[in-house]
Design an enzyme around this catalytic site. Sequence first.
Site, PDB file in Angstrom:
ATOM      1  CG  ASP A   1      -6.565  -7.166  -3.429  1.00 33.65           C
ATOM      2  OD1 ASP A   1      -6.185  -6.803  -2.284  1.00 33.65           O
ATOM      3  OD2 ASP A   1      -7.735  -7.485  -3.689  1.00 33.65           O
ATOM      4  CG  MET A   2      -3.295  -5.287   0.809  1.00 33.44           C
ATOM      5  SD  MET A   2      -2.720  -3.830   1.693  1.00 33.44           S
ATOM      6  CE  MET A   2      -4.258  -2.982   1.983  1.00 33.44           C
TER       7      MET A   2
ATOM      8  CG  HIS B   1      -4.466   4.543   9.646  1.00 25.74           C
ATOM      9  ND1 HIS B   1      -4.551   5.853  10.070  1.00 25.74           N
ATOM     10  CD2 HIS B   1      -4.319   4.603   8.299  1.00 25.74           C
ATOM     11  CE1 HIS B   1      -4.468   6.660   9.035  1.00 25.74           C
ATOM     12  NE2 HIS B   1      -4.316   5.938   7.948  1.00 25.74           N
TER      13      HIS B   1
ATOM     14  N   GLY C   1       0.855  -1.191   0.000  1.00 24.44           N
ATOM     15  CA  GLY C   1       0.000   0.000   0.000  1.00 24.44           C
ATOM     16  C   GLY C   1       0.887   1.236   0.000  1.00 24.44           C
TER      17      GLY C   1
ATOM     18  CG  ASP D   1      -1.189   1.481  -3.624  1.00 23.37           C
ATOM     19  OD1 ASP D   1      -2.403   1.465  -3.922  1.00 23.37           O
ATOM     20  OD2 ASP D   1      -0.753   2.080  -2.627  1.00 23.37           O
TER      21      ASP D   1
ATOM     22  CE  LYS E   1       4.063   7.801   6.194  1.00 20.35           C
ATOM     23  NZ  LYS E   1       3.027   8.354   5.310  1.00 20.35           N
TER      24      LYS E   1
END
Length: 363
Positions: free
Chosen positions: A251-252, A269, A208, A231, A265
């Site tokens: 796609d992670m 969240h 990401g 990403d 990073k």
Amino acid sequence: MDLPEGSESFQAQSHLYKHMLNYISSMSLKCAVELGIPDIIHNHGRPIALSDLVTALEIHPSKTSFVYRLMSLLVHSGFFAATLPLHTKQKQGDHSKGDEEAEAAYDLTPHSRLLLKDKVPCLSPHILTLCPAFLTAWQFLGNWLKGDKGTNPFEIAHGMTLWEYADQNPAFNNLFNEAMASDSGMLNLVIRDCKPVFQGLGSLVDVGGGTGKVAKIISEAFPQLKCTVLDLPHVVANLHDTEKVKFIGGDMFHSIPPADALLLKLTLHAYSDEECLKILKKCREAIPSEGGKVIIIDIVINKEKEEHQVTEAKLFFDMLMMVVVTGRERSERDWEKLFLEAGFRSYKILPLFGLRSLIEVYP
Ligand SMILES: C[S@@+](CC[C@H](N)C(=O)[O-])C[C@H]1O[C@@H](n2cnc3c(N)ncnc32)[C@H](O)[C@@H]1O
């Protein structure tokens, strides 16, 4: 002495009004950024008189007192410093007091220095958080809480997730990626203090990683490191590999390329605990069991130990993550629970970055 009757209610009224009107602080700052006021003051090379500011802004002189009022609020909030213009200083003593508007002049403060466009870091693009697409989502918060539709108010407002919206609106996609990259510029200030974190690693995937700002900063600071940015396809579509940084659209949740270390990073969240567990498990599979690690740069809420203002900013981010994505901010206990559930054994937190911490997570 007893306080006059009703004084508690009047204090409460002030408190309420201040918070009901807090958007005025945000929107005035947005206006200053859009008008380029920090750069105008910076390029002036010394404090700028109100009349010179109005000229540089190419605003009609009849609007001078409106600019004065905007600047008065921004000075009050600490974004600019009010100072006497040079010619007034020279004449100090012989000018009559009273015409504050005619004598007004402005300088930068540490806050507005972070908004200068040609400097690194420059946080101006982060004003994105006040763009219509984000602000509209807030109108749906109550309805979303009461209803059973949508994963967040952004989805109710726009009929799609933030990531889909970015995919379908190239202008928003650019703004979003620029905002993220601008935030990442802050890493320049601390990366050299992080030597032990990156030493000995041969490869790193920034999961990401947006348009690669962090990967670029890290690869310049630690040239032995081969960096890859993973990403979404619409984020990396027009980015070209360099000798130091390669880009992969993917796609992670499905696949993360193997590396000695993975960096996330401000990615976790933006996701719920369930989603983070899926991502962290994929991360666990992608790093070696011996010597591998996951490096997380994100918010750790620590209400007992940090200043009121820092916690407030973190809680603002927590709400932002609730309204525009599915994420949340976490305390150390929340993070630890996720790491252990995802199959990691230990972790170390370095509270290096003001609002953000660096967490090393080991298999
Ligand atoms: C909050 S941004 C952080 C960007 C960057 N790490 C930074 O701090 O500048 C989250 C990033 O995750 C990316 N992302 C979201 N879902 C993803 C997915 N399923 N696979 C890969 N990347 C994803 C977004 O496109 C975005 O660039």
